[in-house]
Design a protein around this motif. Structure first.
Motif, PDB file in Angstrom:
ATOM      1  N   VAL A 104       1.032   7.896   6.553  1.00  0.00           N
ATOM      2  CA  VAL A 104       1.441   6.586   6.037  1.00  0.00           C
ATOM      3  C   VAL A 104       2.831   6.269   6.586  1.00  0.00           C
ATOM      4  CG1 VAL A 104       0.056   6.727   3.923  1.00  0.00           C
ATOM      5  CG2 VAL A 104       2.404   7.637   3.937  1.00  0.00           C
ATOM      6  N   ASP A 150       4.252  10.246 -12.854  1.00  0.00           N
ATOM      7  CA  ASP A 150       3.780  10.532 -11.493  1.00  0.00           C
ATOM      8  C   ASP A 150       4.713  11.406 -10.674  1.00  0.00           C
ATOM      9  OD1 ASP A 150       1.290   8.895 -11.489  1.00  0.00           O
ATOM     10  OD2 ASP A 150       2.687   7.224 -11.696  1.00  0.00           O
ATOM     11  N   ILE A 154      -0.758   9.251  -3.941  1.00  0.00           N
ATOM     12  CA  ILE A 154      -1.108   8.145  -3.036  1.00  0.00           C
ATOM     13  C   ILE A 154      -2.441   7.529  -3.453  1.00  0.00           C
ATOM     14  CG2 ILE A 154      -1.873   7.612  -0.682  1.00  0.00           C
ATOM     15  CD1 ILE A 154       1.089   7.711  -0.773  1.00  0.00           C
ATOM     16  N   GLY A 176      -2.218   5.012  -6.088  1.00  0.00           N
ATOM     17  CA  GLY A 176      -1.496   3.797  -5.750  1.00  0.00           C
ATOM     18  C   GLY A 176       0.013   3.937  -5.791  1.00  0.00           C
ATOM     19  N   CYS A 177       0.504   5.168  -5.780  1.00  0.00           N
ATOM     20  CA  CYS A 177       1.952   5.406  -5.833  1.00  0.00           C
ATOM     21  C   CYS A 177       2.571   5.333  -4.440  1.00  0.00           C
ATOM     22  CB  CYS A 177       2.248   6.785  -6.417  1.00  0.00           C
ATOM     23  SG  CYS A 177       1.707   7.029  -8.112  1.00  0.00           S
ATOM     24  N   ARG A 178       3.884   5.151  -4.441  1.00  0.00           N
ATOM     25  CA  ARG A 178       4.687   5.361  -3.238  1.00  0.00           C
ATOM     26  C   ARG A 178       5.499   6.624  -3.457  1.00  0.00           C
ATOM     27  NH1 ARG A 178       5.746  -0.808  -3.529  1.00  0.00           N
ATOM     28  NH2 ARG A 178       4.457  -1.628  -1.835  1.00  0.00           N
ATOM     29  N   LEU A 220       0.121  12.876   5.312  1.00  0.00           N
ATOM     30  CA  LEU A 220      -0.313  11.687   4.576  1.00  0.00           C
ATOM     31  C   LEU A 220      -0.659  10.526   5.493  1.00  0.00           C
ATOM     32  CD1 LEU A 220       2.186  11.671   1.551  1.00  0.00           C
ATOM     33  CD2 LEU A 220      -0.151  12.573   1.642  1.00  0.00           C
ATOM     34  N   HIS A 223      -1.048  13.782  -2.226  1.00  0.00           N
ATOM     35  CA  HIS A 223      -2.322  13.113  -1.937  1.00  0.00           C
ATOM     36  C   HIS A 223      -2.858  12.422  -3.182  1.00  0.00           C
ATOM     37  CE1 HIS A 223      -3.377  14.036   2.212  1.00  0.00           C
ATOM     38  NE2 HIS A 223      -2.951  15.275   2.053  1.00  0.00           N
ATOM     39  N   GLY A 278       0.807  -1.215   0.000  1.00  0.00           N
ATOM     40  CA  GLY A 278       0.000   0.000   0.000  1.00  0.00           C
ATOM     41  C   GLY A 278       0.838   1.261   0.000  1.00  0.00           C
ATOM     42  N   GLY A 279       0.173   2.369   0.278  1.00  0.00           N
ATOM     43  CA  GLY A 279       0.825   3.665   0.226  1.00  0.00           C
ATOM     44  C   GLY A 279       1.861   3.845   1.316  1.00  0.00           C
ATOM     45  N   CYS A 280       2.958   4.472   0.966  1.00  0.00           N
ATOM     46  CA  CYS A 280       4.001   4.778   1.940  1.00  0.00           C
ATOM     47  C   CYS A 280       4.905   5.846   1.348  1.00  0.00           C
ATOM     48  CB  CYS A 280       4.809   3.532   2.326  1.00  0.00           C
ATOM     49  SG  CYS A 280       5.857   2.887   1.004  1.00  0.00           S
TER      50      CYS A 280
END
Length: 268
Positions: free
Chosen positions: A179, A119, A143, A146-148, A177, A140, A73-75
Motif C-alpha cells: 500500500v 485497533d 488494513i 479499513g484502518c490506516r 502490505l 493485515h 483506502g488503506g495506507c
C-alpha cells in the motif's frame, strides 16, 4: 522559566488525570463490548481535548497541513517522532488509525485493553526481528478492517535535528502490505521534548507529505522515505527557529541549526 515549569506541571497533572480516567472507561467498554462507536468518540475527545489543554496551559499551538496527500483506502502513515504531541496531532486526520505501539503499553491494565479496542498493533521490541511476523499479522487484519497503519519508523522519540535511525519494521510493512506510504514531517520536539522538564510555547507543526507509491524496491523506498521525512522536518525546524523560539537553545542544538543552514546555503 519558573513560570513555564509550573505551567508544565499543571498540564501534566491534568493530562495524566484525564488519561487515567478515560483509560478506565475505554478499558471497561473494551472488556464488555470490544470495539464500539462510543469508544472511538471517547478516544477522539481524549486526543482533541489534550491538544486544547496543552495550548491553554502551556501555550503550545497545533498546526497540521497536507491532509490532501492521504490517499483513499488503506495506507501506511510514517511519521517522525519527537514528542507525545505527535500521537494526538495525527490522530484526527488519519481516518481510522491503527497505531503500532510497544507491547509494554499493551500490558497496562485498562490502557492496554482500550488500545486493543482502538485497533492498536503491538510490537515486542525485545524480540527484535522475531516480532515482525506477529506485527504483520495484526497489520493485515487492521488494513482489512479499513484502518490506516500509523508507525514511527525510528521506533522511539528522537531529539530535533538528531541523526536519524530508521528501523526495518517500516520496510517490512511496505513490502508486505503493498500500500502507499504517507511520510509525515514535524518539529514538535522543539516545544515538547522527549526528556524535557519544561514544555515551551510556540506552534508545533506536522505536515503530511506526498504519498510514496507501492511497488518500489526496499532500497529505493527507504531512501525516498528518509529524504522526505528528514528534509521536511528540517524545514519545519528552521521555520520555527526563524520565527524565534522561546526555549533556550543549547550549544549542541545551535551547532546543528548552524550546520543545517550552512548545508542549505551551499546546496546546488
Amino acid at each position: 522559566m519558573v513560570i513555564q515549569a509550573i505551567r508544565t506541571a499543571l498540564f501534566y497533572a491534568l493530562f495524566i488525570g484525564q488519561t487515567f480516567f478515560i483509560a478506565i472507561i475505554l478499558g471497561t467498554i473494551a472488556l464488555i463490548s470490544g470495539r464500539t462507536r462510543a469508544s472511538w468518540a471517547i478516544a477522539v475527545y481524549w486526543g482533541t481535548s489534550t491538544l486544547r489543554i496543552l495550548r491553554w496551559v502551556t501555550g503550545v499551538k497545533t498546526k497540521v497541513s497536507g491532509q490532501e496527500n492521504i490517499p483513499e483506502g488503506g495506507c501506511i502513515i510514517a511519521a517522525k517522532h519527537q514528542s507525545d504531541w505527535d500521537v494526538f496531532a495525527l490522530f484526527p486526520h488519519a481516518g481510522r488509525p491503527a497505531y503500532i505501539i510497544k507491547k509494554e503499553l499493551m500490558n497496562i491494565p485498562f490502557f492496554g485493553w482500550a488500545a486493543r479496542s482502538l485497533d492498536c498493533i503491538e510490537v515486542d521490541r525485545k524480540k527484535g526481528a522475531k516480532a515482525i511476523p506477529a506485527m504483520m499479522s495484526q497489520a493485515h487484519a487492521a488494513i482489512a478492517r479499513g484502518c490506516r497503519i500509523v508507525i514511527f519508523p525510528e521506533g522511539t522519540r528522537r531529539a530535533p535535528l538528531a541523526t536519524p535511525d530508521y528501523r526495518q519494521g517500516i520496510v517490512r510493512l511496505y513490502m508486505e502490505l503493498n500500500v502507499p506510504v504517507v511520510p509525515v514531517a514535524l518539529n514538535s520536539g522543539l516545544f515538547w521534548g522527549r526528556n524535557s522538564l519544561v514544555i515551551w510555547p510556540g506552534t508545533a507543526e506536522a505536515q503530511f507529505l506526498p504519498a510514496i507509491e507501492a511497488g518500489l524496491s526496499a532500497d529505493v523506498f527507504v531512501e525516498r522515505l528518509k529524504n522526505a521525512i528528514e528534509s521536511g522536518s528540517n524545514d519545519l525546524a528552521l521555520k520555527a527557529e526563524a520565527k524565534g523560539l522561546s526555549r533556550p537553545i543549547d550549544p549542541d542544538l545551535r551547532s546543528k541549526f548552524d550546520a543545517l543552514k550552512q548545508s542549505q546555503t551551499t546546496a546546488p
